[in-house]
Design a protein around this motif. Structure first.
Motif, PDB file in Angstrom:
ATOM      1  N   THR A 154     122.193  -3.262   7.243  1.00  0.00           N
ATOM      2  CA  THR A 154     122.102  -2.114   8.143  1.00  0.00           C
ATOM      3  C   THR A 154     121.916  -2.608   9.555  1.00  0.00           C
ATOM      4  O   THR A 154     121.010  -3.389   9.828  1.00  0.00           O
ATOM      5  CB  THR A 154     120.906  -1.211   7.762  1.00  0.00           C
ATOM      6  OG1 THR A 154     121.094  -0.716   6.447  1.00  0.00           O
ATOM      7  CG2 THR A 154     120.788  -0.035   8.717  1.00  0.00           C
ATOM      8  N   TYR A 158     119.402   1.259   3.829  1.00  0.00           N
ATOM      9  CA  TYR A 158     118.710   2.274   4.618  1.00  0.00           C
ATOM     10  C   TYR A 158     119.208   3.655   4.200  1.00  0.00           C
ATOM     11  O   TYR A 158     120.410   3.925   4.201  1.00  0.00           O
ATOM     12  CB  TYR A 158     118.985   2.059   6.110  1.00  0.00           C
ATOM     13  CG  TYR A 158     118.564   3.228   6.972  1.00  0.00           C
ATOM     14  CD1 TYR A 158     117.218   3.474   7.248  1.00  0.00           C
ATOM     15  CD2 TYR A 158     119.518   4.105   7.500  1.00  0.00           C
ATOM     16  CE1 TYR A 158     116.835   4.550   8.028  1.00  0.00           C
ATOM     17  CE2 TYR A 158     119.141   5.183   8.288  1.00  0.00           C
ATOM     18  CZ  TYR A 158     117.792   5.401   8.551  1.00  0.00           C
ATOM     19  OH  TYR A 158     117.417   6.464   9.307  1.00  0.00           O
ATOM     20  N   LEU A 206     114.717   0.949   2.753  1.00  0.00           N
ATOM     21  CA  LEU A 206     114.142   1.716   3.857  1.00  0.00           C
ATOM     22  C   LEU A 206     114.523   3.178   3.704  1.00  0.00           C
ATOM     23  O   LEU A 206     115.711   3.496   3.537  1.00  0.00           O
ATOM     24  CB  LEU A 206     114.662   1.178   5.198  1.00  0.00           C
ATOM     25  CG  LEU A 206     114.464  -0.327   5.437  1.00  0.00           C
ATOM     26  CD1 LEU A 206     115.313  -0.794   6.604  1.00  0.00           C
ATOM     27  CD2 LEU A 206     113.000  -0.641   5.685  1.00  0.00           C
ATOM     28  N   ASP A 214     113.959   6.972   5.457  1.00  0.00           N
ATOM     29  CA  ASP A 214     113.438   7.797   6.545  1.00  0.00           C
ATOM     30  C   ASP A 214     113.115   9.182   6.000  1.00  0.00           C
ATOM     31  O   ASP A 214     113.946   9.813   5.335  1.00  0.00           O
ATOM     32  CB  ASP A 214     114.490   7.895   7.660  1.00  0.00           C
ATOM     33  CG  ASP A 214     113.869   8.235   9.007  1.00  0.00           C
ATOM     34  OD1 ASP A 214     112.632   8.270   9.095  1.00  0.00           O
ATOM     35  OD2 ASP A 214     114.630   8.458   9.962  1.00  0.00           O
ATOM     36  N   ILE A 236     120.872   3.398  12.893  1.00  0.00           N
ATOM     37  CA  ILE A 236     119.687   4.217  12.691  1.00  0.00           C
ATOM     38  C   ILE A 236     119.356   5.060  13.920  1.00  0.00           C
ATOM     39  O   ILE A 236     118.930   6.198  13.813  1.00  0.00           O
ATOM     40  CB  ILE A 236     118.495   3.321  12.285  1.00  0.00           C
ATOM     41  CG1 ILE A 236     118.839   2.620  10.940  1.00  0.00           C
ATOM     42  CG2 ILE A 236     117.211   4.119  12.162  1.00  0.00           C
ATOM     43  CD1 ILE A 236     117.766   1.683  10.445  1.00  0.00           C
ATOM     44  N   ALA A 267     115.144  -3.471   9.483  1.00  0.00           N
ATOM     45  CA  ALA A 267     116.445  -3.655   8.838  1.00  0.00           C
ATOM     46  C   ALA A 267     117.293  -4.719   9.518  1.00  0.00           C
ATOM     47  O   ALA A 267     117.998  -5.493   8.849  1.00  0.00           O
ATOM     48  CB  ALA A 267     117.209  -2.331   8.836  1.00  0.00           C
ATOM     49  N   LEU A 279     111.875   1.340  11.412  1.00  0.00           N
ATOM     50  CA  LEU A 279     112.730   1.062  10.255  1.00  0.00           C
ATOM     51  C   LEU A 279     113.960   0.270  10.691  1.00  0.00           C
ATOM     52  O   LEU A 279     114.393  -0.665  10.010  1.00  0.00           O
ATOM     53  CB  LEU A 279     113.155   2.365   9.571  1.00  0.00           C
ATOM     54  CG  LEU A 279     112.094   3.155   8.803  1.00  0.00           C
ATOM     55  CD1 LEU A 279     112.747   4.313   8.060  1.00  0.00           C
ATOM     56  CD2 LEU A 279     111.316   2.289   7.829  1.00  0.00           C
TER      57      LEU A 279
END
Length: 547
Positions: free
Chosen positions: A73, A152, A259, A261, A78, A43, A39
């Motif tokens: 992002t 995100y 995105l 998670d 992340i 991004a 991800l």
């Protein structure tokens, strides 16, 4: 917009290809299979409002923001990088774009490389972070991240509001239409059916440095809602942000990327299914690529087995055999057994593991069966398409079955021929799994030349029904006397007359095989390599040789 992301190298991933769906893309697998990392990779090269250019200040997008403070992002947001193991230059991947998408047809192109390279570089000594990521091979003015908004939503959204101290509360400015949109979809996804009880005043709540929407009812206020309710509100309000972007920027809105998670986290199975229905519907309406990680067997089963999600992709990451591989052609039961670590149940009806191989016509299928080794042939399902060779090339990267298979073209269009040019050349080179039959001409033309060049007293004639060169030439005249194009004449002759040269043309093909023995050996080696690559890509099967 995005077709796929190919990881050249990034931690345990090497030569890993992630397919991106038109609407939804699921990335699933056991823990430790780099789902969240991927991800971050997706991004990184996108975003708007970073403020680095005069026409891209954050303020330009502020009236489109509801619960997110930015539309970009950084990969460092992340996950973290290890100074010991994540060394500069050890991370390289490429993003591939659909040539027919609107972003590729702009007069002033926003995508300046296809594929677009992203690579880690060393930061100057003294900076807190030791590596940075550079988008694009070119670093001239105006080159850099692609101006497509990306949001995100990570695991930090999962804390229930009631468990967080020092919450800040403000009123959230939404139109009547947006409030209605939020209430109706919130109720539908959670299957609560009490939208009339939700109050119109929605609060903007700041918790743990992120913002979310606080929804109250006539029975309870936003401070007591569950993490699942909070997550649904946040996701719906994020979709509304993309709606605002599309309506404000119109022709300058090229789509967005959302995105998420752990999409299913804190949601019960019924709500999970309703959530992907919602995302599928509005990803199409507002041109959003929704890409998420998940362990939910309910979501995976729905995506694989429902016709509603034909425009979606499931990428199943597996490292149980050592290296990390992506299985894109996999059934639900295999995923279920992998995630639950169960032994596969016997299933006599299980689909054979084969790769689709395509030809222009029946002559191609015939030649393939004659010259390909049996240990290779057993991994192939053969499809003579019966359409023009240039038409096959033009659609080779637009139809998933062709893209995931192998295409074999006639020799008269190979790289040494005058036909290998222009769009045909581009289309063939863009399809990694294309190759050409041995020879210099089409099979029927090769066979005609072998016969025409053969002497009248060659013992070959005694071994065939057509037992003299004279009879062969007389039969040939039946096809050349028509008004059909020469290639069509040759095809008709080959299909109807080869039976006169041994069983189904066996004696004639033996001459062809002697003439091109070395090329046939090389063809089998190349075909084997491509089959091994496709078996790994489509099924996650790793083989050194086909036996």
């Amino acid at each position: 917009m995005i077709l796929k992301v190919v990881i050249d190298k990034f931690r345990l991933a090497e030569d890993l290809e992630i397919e991106i769906g038109k609407n939804l893309t699921a990335i699933c697998g056991q823990n430790g299979t780099m789902k969240s990392t991927l991800l971050g990779c997706i991004a990184q090269p996108f975003g708007v409002g970073r403020g680095r250019k005069k026409d891209d200040k954050k303020e330009k997008y502020s009236d489109c923001m509801i619960v997110n403070q930015k539309f970009y992002t950084d990969i460092n947001d992340i996950f973290k990088f290890s100074k010991e193991y994540d060394l500069p230059g050890n991370h390289v991947y490429h993003v591939y774009f659909d040539k027919d998408s609107n972003i590729m047809k702009q007069e002033e192109k926003i995508v300046y490389e296809n594929p677009l390279q992203v690579k880690s570089r060393k930061r100057p000594v003294g900076e807190k972070k030791h590596i940075r990521f550079v988008t694009g091979k070119e670093r001239s003015t105006g080159k850099g991240n692609i101006p497509i908004p990306v949001v995100y939503l990570g695991l930090s959204r999962l804390y229930p509001i009631g468990e967080v101290d020092n919450l800040k509360e403000n009123s959230l400015e939404l139109s009547n239409e947006e409030i209605k949109f939020l209430k109706e979809n919130y109720s539908e996804i959670l299957l609560s059916f009490d939208s009339e009880e939700y109050k119109d005043e929605i609060k903007l709540i700041d918790k743990n440095k992120i913002s979310t929407g606080g929804i109250s009812t006539n029975s309870y206020d936003w401070q007591t809602i569950s993490a699942g309710q909070d997550n649904i509100g946040k996701i719906i309000l994020t979709v509304l942000e993309f709606k605002r972007l599309k309506e404000k920027f119109k022709e300058n809105y090229f789509g967005g990327i959302l995105l998420i998670d752990e999409l299913e986290a804190t949601l019960y199975p019924g709500a999970q299914k309703k959530l992907i229905e919602f995302l599928n519907r509005y990803s199409a309406r507002y041109d959003i690529k929704v890409i998420f990680t998940t362990h939910s067997l309910e979501i995976i089963e729905e995506l694989l087995n429902s016709k509603t999600y034909n425009n979606s992709k499931v990428n199943f990451l597996d490292k149980t055999r050592g290296s990390l591989i992506n299985k894109t052609r996999i059934d639900y039961n295999e995923i279920r057994n992998n995630i639950l670590v169960k032994i596969n149940e016997e299933n006599n009806n299980r689909k054979e593991i084969k790769i689709d191989v395509f030809f222009e016509d029946e002559e191609g299928e015939y030649l393939f069966k004659r010259i390909v080794l049996s240990n290779i042939k057993k991994y192939c399902t053969l499809y003579p398409l019966k359409i023009g060779i240039t038409n096959i090339a033009s659609i080779s990267n637009k139809i998933s079955q062709l893209e995931n298979g192998i295409i074999i073209y006639d020799a008269d269009y190979n790289k040494k021929s005058v036909n290998y040019k222009n769009n045909f050349k581009k289309d063939v080179e863009n399809h990694k799994n294309s190759l050409f039959f041995p020879g210099a001409k089409s099979l029927e033309k090769e066979c005609l030349e072998i016969l025409l060049n053969m002497k009248m007293n060659d013992k070959f004639w005694d071994e065939c029904k057509c037992n003299s060169k004279q009879k062969f030439q007389a039969q040939r005249l039946k096809y050349t006397s028509t008004s059909k194009p020469e290639r069509e004449q040759d095809k008709q002759w080959f299909l109807k007359e080869r039976k006169n040269f041994g069983t189904n043309g066996k004696k004639l093909m033996e001459k062809f095989e002697v003439k091109y023995r070395k090329e046939i050996e090389e063809f089998n080696k190349e075909l084997e390599k491509k089959l091994i690559n496709q078996l790994k890509k489509n099924y996650g099967i790793v083989k050194e040789r086909l036996k």
